[in-house]
Structure formats: structure tokens, C-alpha cells
Design a protein around this motif. Structure first.
Motif, short mmCIF file in Angstrom:
data_model
loop_
_atom_site.label_atom_id
_atom_site.label_comp_id
_atom_site.label_asym_id
_atom_site.label_seq_id
_atom_site.Cartn_x
_atom_site.Cartn_y
_atom_site.Cartn_z
N GLN A 59 0.83 -1.20 0.00
CA GLN A 59 0.00 0.00 0.00
C GLN A 59 0.87 1.26 0.00
N GLU A 60 1.95 1.21 0.79
CA GLU A 60 2.85 2.37 0.81
C GLU A 60 3.49 2.58 -0.55
N LEU A 61 3.88 1.47 -1.21
CA LEU A 61 4.49 1.59 -2.54
C LEU A 61 3.53 2.22 -3.53
N LEU A 62 2.26 1.75 -3.53
CA LEU A 62 1.27 2.31 -4.46
C LEU A 62 1.03 3.79 -4.18
N ARG A 63 0.97 4.14 -2.88
CA ARG A 63 0.74 5.54 -2.54
C ARG A 63 1.91 6.41 -2.98
N ILE A 64 3.13 5.94 -2.72
CA ILE A 64 4.31 6.73 -3.09
C ILE A 64 4.39 6.87 -4.60
N GLN A 65 4.10 5.76 -5.34
CA GLN A 65 4.13 5.84 -6.80
C GLN A 65 3.13 6.88 -7.31
N GLU A 66 1.92 6.85 -6.74
CA GLU A 66 0.90 7.80 -7.19
C GLU A 66 1.31 9.24 -6.86
N GLU A 67 1.77 9.46 -5.61
CA GLU A 67 2.17 10.81 -5.22
C GLU A 67 3.36 11.30 -6.05
N TYR A 68 4.31 10.39 -6.28
CA TYR A 68 5.50 10.79 -7.03
C TYR A 68 5.13 11.14 -8.47
N GLY A 69 4.20 10.35 -9.08
CA GLY A 69 3.76 10.64 -10.44
C GLY A 69 3.06 11.99 -10.52
N GLN A 70 2.18 12.28 -9.53
CA GLN A 70 1.48 13.56 -9.52
C GLN A 70 2.46 14.72 -9.33
N ASP A 490 -2.27 18.19 2.78
CA ASP A 490 -3.25 17.21 2.28
C ASP A 490 -3.90 16.46 3.44
N MET A 491 -3.10 16.08 4.45
CA MET A 491 -3.65 15.33 5.57
C MET A 491 -4.66 16.18 6.36
N LYS A 492 -4.31 17.47 6.61
CA LYS A 492 -5.21 18.34 7.35
C LYS A 492 -6.50 18.60 6.57
N LEU A 493 -6.36 18.90 5.25
CA LEU A 493 -7.55 19.18 4.45
C LEU A 493 -8.42 17.93 4.32
N GLU A 494 -7.78 16.77 4.15
CA GLU A 494 -8.54 15.52 4.05
C GLU A 494 -9.36 15.31 5.32
N GLN A 495 -8.75 15.59 6.47
CA GLN A 495 -9.44 15.42 7.74
C GLN A 495 -10.59 16.41 7.89
N LEU A 496 -10.34 17.70 7.55
CA LEU A 496 -11.37 18.72 7.71
C LEU A 496 -12.54 18.51 6.75
N PHE A 497 -12.22 18.22 5.48
CA PHE A 497 -13.28 18.09 4.49
C PHE A 497 -14.06 16.78 4.66
N SER A 498 -13.51 15.82 5.46
CA SER A 498 -14.29 14.61 5.75
C SER A 498 -15.38 14.89 6.79
N GLU A 499 -15.30 16.05 7.46
CA GLU A 499 -16.32 16.46 8.42
C GLU A 499 -16.78 17.87 8.04
N PRO A 500 -17.59 18.02 6.97
CA PRO A 500 -17.95 19.35 6.45
C PRO A 500 -18.62 20.23 7.49
N GLN A 501 -19.27 19.64 8.49
CA GLN A 501 -19.97 20.46 9.46
C GLN A 501 -19.03 21.31 10.29
N THR A 502 -17.74 20.97 10.30
CA THR A 502 -16.77 21.74 11.08
C THR A 502 -16.18 22.91 10.30
N LEU A 503 -16.44 22.98 8.98
CA LEU A 503 -15.77 24.00 8.14
C LEU A 503 -16.36 25.39 8.35
N GLY A 504 -17.68 25.49 8.52
CA GLY A 504 -18.31 26.80 8.58
C GLY A 504 -18.13 27.53 7.26
N CYS A 505 -17.99 28.85 7.30
CA CYS A 505 -17.66 29.63 6.10
C CYS A 505 -16.15 29.57 5.90
N ALA A 506 -15.73 29.23 4.68
CA ALA A 506 -14.31 28.95 4.47
C ALA A 506 -13.89 29.37 3.07
#
Length: 640
Positions: A59-70, A490-506
Motif C-alpha cells: 500500500q505504501e508503494l502504491l501511494r508513493i508511486q501515485e504521489e510521485y507521479g502527480q 493534504d492530511m489536514k484538508l482531508e481530515q477537515l473536508f471529511s467532516e464538512p460540518q466543522t468547516l463553517g464559512c471557508a
């Protein structure tokens, strides 16, 4: 006529000898069964760990390959924008090399519309075309379809056969193709971690066991804790594929001439197993059996003598007295002293019981001594059953951060001790399993329950937990500015956007430093880094509510504002940020002050919860702002 004493003695000796022999045989069988079961359980745990490591590494290899390609594709797009913004840079290889360093790529190649390299960071590749090799032909379809943006898998390059990751995009004007190349060190390291030779190297710390991976198709050894065996036929060392398939619970066979116990399980295309030599597996059984025999012999002799000599009413009474005291000891009163003086045998019995009780009391000291020899603080405790007493080892008070007086109170009442532990468990360490915070300490608590009896282990893991938290923090921070890096964002935004009710006006704001090249060329890259730090400080100071500031890469930054009560509040914060575009001077060194210039574009969230799309839209607006500001500065210069 034989005396009753002799009859009883002879009868008891015969019966007890038969019983001892039977018990020894049964204990021998039980010990062998237990050792095999423990070996099987240890093997299944280890194999499961190996499977887990393989899966996590994949899983780590696939993630690194995808991130590295992007990342590679993003860098190609960035270079294309830079060249279109300043076409003259293609006239200088050194300029292109500086761009490559700033964008963090290893190679830049510029192709004309026919697919020929006419400029780049490596002159030795000039005039190469998409037909120059199999690796380069991957990008040939771009000549037919200018909308293509291609990222190539890690492939040996045409000229040096060096593993590289290439990506290519057309310029917006369609006048040239930009190709960048990056050496995929992280991907190659992740690939090596997924190899069986690496996985087995993690398990070489256990000298009593060997690990093998047998290819299910060829029957060859695909991996082993002994690297010299890799590639040999499994049957040559004594492992038969049929037995691996049939005997999943384990079997005995000779491995390299030595009788061993083996447990294998099918994992993918391989059988992965653990092998323990029989001598090692059953090493303790002869010693244990011998001491059991000695113990049983002592008990037999003692019982026969006691029964023969004490056939009177005093024996029953003394035994009853012994029983009462033993019950008290069983109930947890280990301070009870057995002192029956009616006979030598009962005195010996008293001494043995007292010695046993003392041994129980000394166990904590012995355990504390053993645990003190480790590099970490470990303590054990136990309570339950017929007693409210709590027994614990030396380090428990220190680990749990309680003084000796309070611990003495706990030792007398397990309910208070349980309530205290429950209080600790109400403060779990964030992101940690089974670890709790007690003041400034981090404690790992594990318990084994058998009915109402509890055996627990407490480990002070403060140092390793704090060190792991620091590593995770450093991993997500940009080294230069101290802001979040792209991964942390990416980790912070992924966490925040997974709980839209916490975003408020943004709102998401993309920022690009203006004039960085000019500062680098005029004052040097060190001053350019200071310029980026100052911009990072200015960005992080915006927003009176919740905000996330990050360096997105190179001279690009991202500011995410969220948790505002109204859109007007968000617009006001953006207005404050816009004011920084003019009139703000930053000091690079003594006597060196330059205006802080940057372009930005923003995008309001407005119930759109795909932050990647929002970033793209803000990025487009930022580049429109950048072009507009360039045009305004050009007019100002012409008016002068």
C-alpha cells in the motif's frame, strides 16, 4: 501379622508410585502438546505479521508511486508556466538548471512540435526524438493529441539506462513540449521494502527459529532468514510441498538433517513458514519433567510419613488448622504465618508453607530485578479471585506516578486501584492504541483477564511516544518556512473536508511569490530563502479564527481559512490579506529592504467539499492575478 503402619505404608507407596508414573507420562504429553501449540501460535502470529508487513509495504508503494507521479506532472506544468512567463530562459542552459533546482527536478527537456529535443538542462540529449528509444516513444502520442499530459512509470532512460520518472505536458501556447525527469529514490526504497529478502531480515533477531518462503509453483526457496538457501529446491533441505498443503497445523520433518517442527501457510503465490529445531522446541521439557518428578517424590514421601505417623485425632485438628491458615493466605493475607508445633512433620509443613508464601512475596522483587535489566521501565500487577489485595512490582508506583503511601492503600483494596486505572484510561493518547497519558508520562496498559482474576503490565513509553510524535510533526512541516508541507496540508484538508460540518464559512487561497527570481539573481539564493520565510510569516499571520498555512512547493503557498460565522467575515480576512500586496517591506539583511510582492487567487468553499478542485480553481485565479499584476507593473515602468 503386619502392622497397620506397614500395610498403609506399602499400599500408599504402591499407589503413589503408579500415580507418579501416570502423572509424569501425562505431564510429558501435555508439555509436548503445549510446546507444539505455542510454536504453532507463535508461527501464525509471525506469519500474520509478515503478511501485514507485505500488505502495508504494498500500500505504501502504491501511494508513493501515485504521489510521485502527480508531483512529477505538477513540476512539468510548473516549468511550462515559468518558460511561457519568461521565454528567454530557454536560451540559457544555466537558467534552465536553476529552474530545475527550484522546481526540484533532475532533468528538463524542451521538445519542438516535431518531437525533437532542442534545448534543456542536458545538452548531450539535444536532437533526441520520441523515436530515439522505447522509453521516449511512450510520449509520441502527444504529437497527435495536444491535450495529453503523460506521466511515465519508472523506466530506465534511453541514454544511461538510469531509473527515472518522466512526465510531459504541452505549453499553453502549443509551441513546445516540456518534459521533466526525476530520480525516484523514495519509490525504489519502497519497492525494496516489499521484497521477501527485506521482510525476512526483520525476523533474524530470533535465533531459535528460521523462516522460509517456498514458491508454490516451482517448489524453490524464494526467501529465508538464511540468504544462502534462497534459490535452492525446498525438497533438498527436507520441505515437501504436499506436506505444506496438507498439514496446516504443523508437522515434524528433518530440515538439513535436524528434526524440526514446521508451520506453513499459503500467502499469495508462496508458502511462508516458521521452522524450529526439536532440540530447541523441547529443550525445557526434560528439566521440567525431572523437577516435577523430584517434587512429586518429595510430596509422596512426606504424605506417606505423615499419614502413618499421625493417625489420631490431633492430626485432623492440626490439618484443619493448616487449612484455615491456607485459606487466609489464599484470600490474599500473605502475612499469615503457619506455626504448628505438635510434630516434626507439621513443623516441616509449616516451614514449607511459610517458605512458599515468602516465595510469593519475593516474586515481585525477582520480577522487578529482571525488569530492571531492560532499557525501559516495565511493571506488573495482579489482583482478583478470592482477595482484594493487589500485588505489584517495583516500578509500578513510578510508572503510574503515585507515591508509595497511596500505592500501599491501593494494594489493600483492588476496587480503588481499578478505579484509579479507569481514570488513567479516560485520557488515551491521540492516535495511539492502548497508550494513555498520565501527567507528563505516556503509559501502555495491557491486561489479561481470567474470570475475575486480572494480570496487568504497565510500560513507560514516554520517550518513544514523544519521539514518534516529533517525527510525525517534522514529517508534515516544511523545513524552510516551518509551515505545513504539501503532505501535511493534504492530511489536514482531508481530515477537515471529511467532516464538512466543522468547516463553517471557508476559503482556499493560492499564493505565488513575485520577484523571487529577481531577488535570487540580485542578492543570492540565501536571501531568496529569507524572502520566502518572510512571506510565510505574513501568510500565517492572516485569519483571526482557524487557519492552515502551508508551502505547496517552490514559491507557491496555500492559506485555508475556515470556521468563520459568515461569508462577510471570510471576505474581510481576504481583504486584510490583499492589503499585504502593496506597501509591505521586508528586511533581507542590513540595508537590504525589498517590497513583499505576491500574486494570489482564492476560492470560496460554498458547500463544495472536494478541496482538490477548489485548489485548482484558486490556482487558476492566482495565475490570472499574476498576469494582471505583471501588466500593471509594465505600465508603471513605461509611464516612468
Amino acid at each position: 501379622m503386619k502392622t497397620l503402619k506397614k500395610l498403609i505404608s506399602r499400599y500408599m507407596y504402591k499407589i503413589t508410585c503408579v500415580l507418579v508414573a501416570f502423572i509424569l507420562v501425562m505431564l510429558l504429553y501435555i508439555q509436548i502438546t503445549i510446546e507444539q501449540r505455542q510454536a504453532y501460535e507463535a508461527s501464525t502470529r509471525t506469519i500474520s505479521q509478515i503478511e501485514s508487513v507485505l500488505e502495508e509495504n504494498q500500500q505504501e508503494l502504491l501511494r508513493i508511486q501515485e504521489e510521485y507521479g502527480q508531483t512529477c506532472l505538477h513540476n512539468a506544468e510548473t516549468v511550462a508556466r515559468i518558460i511561457e512567463g519568461d521565454p528567454d530562459v530557454v536560451n540559457s542552459v544555466d537558467e534552465l538548471k536553476r529552474i530545475a533546482v527550484s522546481v526540484e527536478v533532475d532533468e528538463i527537456h524542451i521538445f519542438d512540435t516535431t518531437g525533437r529535443i532542442y534545448v534543456g538542462t542536458h545538452p548531450q540529449y539535444f536532437n533526441f526524438t520520441f523515436d530515439s528509444g522505447e522509453q521516449m516513444m511512450f510520449f509520441k502520442p502527444m504529437l497527435e493529441d495536444r491535450s495529453l499530459k503523460l506521466v511515465q512509470d519508472i523506466t530506465p532512460n534511453t541514454a544511461e539506462a538510469k531509473p527515472m520518472q518522466y512526465s510531459a505536458v504541452w505549453s499553453e501556447s502549443g509551441e513546445f513540449i516540456v518534459q521533466v525527469g526525476m530520480e525516484p529514490d523514495n519509490v525504489l526504497k519502497a519497492t525494496q521494502k516489499n521484497e521477501l529478502s527485506y521482510i525476512f531480515s526483520l525476523f533474524r533477531v530470533n535465533p531459535e527459529a528460521s523462516y522460509y518462503a517456498i514458491d508454490a509453483g516451482s517448489g524453490k526457496i524464494a526467501g529465508s532468514t538464511n540468504p544462502d538457501m534462497v534459490g535452492e529446491e525446498a525438497s533438498d533441505i527436507g520441505l515437501n510441498l504436499d506436506r505444506l498443503q496438507r498439514e496446516a497445523k504443523g508437522f515434524h520433518t528433518r530440515i538439513n538433517g535436524k528434526l524440526s517442527f514446521c508451520v506453513f501457510r499459503k500467502t499469495g503465490s508462496n508458502y511462508i513458514g516458521r521452522v524450529v529445531e526439536a532440540d530447541e522446541l523441547y529443550r525445557q521439557i526434560p528439566v521440567t519433567t525431572f523437577w516435577i518428578f523430584i517434587s512429586l517424590a518429595v510430596v509422596v514421601c512426606f504424605l506417606v510419613g505423615a499419614v502413618v505417623r499421625y493417625m489420631n485425632r490431633y492430626v485432623v485438628m492440626e490439618i484443619d488448622d493448616v487449612n484455615r491458615k491456607l485459606k487466609s493466605i489464599t484470600d490474599g493475607n500473605l502475612e499469615e504465618n503457619v506455626a504448628i508445633q505438635s510434630s516434626v512433620e507439621f513443623m516441616e509443613l509449616s516451614r514449607y508453607i511459610n517458605t512458599m508464601v515468602k516465595s510469593l512475596l519475593d516474586n515481585n522483587k525477582k520480577m522487578s530485578y529482571v525488569l530492571s535489566k531492560t532499557n525501559i521501565h516495565i511493571g506488573t500487577y495482579e489482583y482478583g479471585g478470592h482477595t482484594k489485595k493487589v500485588r505489584y512490582t517495583q516500578y509500578i508506583p513510578m510508572i503510574l506516578a503515585v507515591d508509595n503511601n497511596r500505592m500501599e492503600a491501593f494494594s489493600c483494596d483492588s476496587s480503588e486501584f481499578t478505579a484509579f486505572l479507569d481514570g488513567i484510561k479516560e485520557h488515551p493518547a491521540a492516535g495511539e492504541q492502548g497508550i494513555y497519558r498520565q501527567g507528563e508520562r505516556y503509559i501502555r496498559l495491557e491486561e489479561i483477564r481470567d474470570g475475575d482474576e486480572v494480570f496487568g503490565v504497565a510500560v513507560d513509553v514516554t520517550a518513544e511516544t514523544v519521539r514518534r510524535m516529533e517525527i510525525e510533526k517534522e514529517r508534515d512541516a516544511d523545513v524552510l518556512t516551518g509551515l505545513y508541507n504539501r503532505r501535511g496540508l493534504d492530511m489536514k484538508l482531508e481530515q477537515l473536508f471529511s467532516e464538512p460540518q466543522t468547516l463553517g464559512c471557508a476559503a482556499i487561497i493560492m499564493i505565488d511569490a513575485d520577484g523571487l527570481k529577481e531577488i535570487n539573481d540580485t542578492y543570492g539564493h540565501e536571501k531568496g530563502d529569507i524572502y520566502l520565510k518572510k512571506l510565510g510569516l505574513a501568510i500565517s499571520a492572516i485569519g483571526t479564527r482557524n487557519s492552515i498555512a502551508a508551502r505547496h512547493g517552490g514559491d507557491e503557498f496555500v492559506l485555508f481559512l475556515y470556521g468563520y460565522d459568515s461569508q462577510d467575515d471570510v471576505n474581510a480576512a481576504i481583504g486584510d490579506f490583499e492589503k499585504l500586496q502593496s506597501g509591505l517591506l521586508v528586511t533581507l539583511d542590513r540595508g537590504i529592504k525589498v517590497p513583499l510582492r505576491f500574486s494570489f487567487g482564492y476560492c470560496l468553499v460554498n458547500e463544495r467539499y472536494d478541496y482538490r478542485e477548489l485548489l485548482k480553481e484558486a490556482d487558476k485565479r492566482m495565475y490570472r492575478n499574476k498576469k494582471m499584476r505583471k501588466a500593471e507593473r509594465r505600465k508603471e515602468q513605461q509611464s516612468r
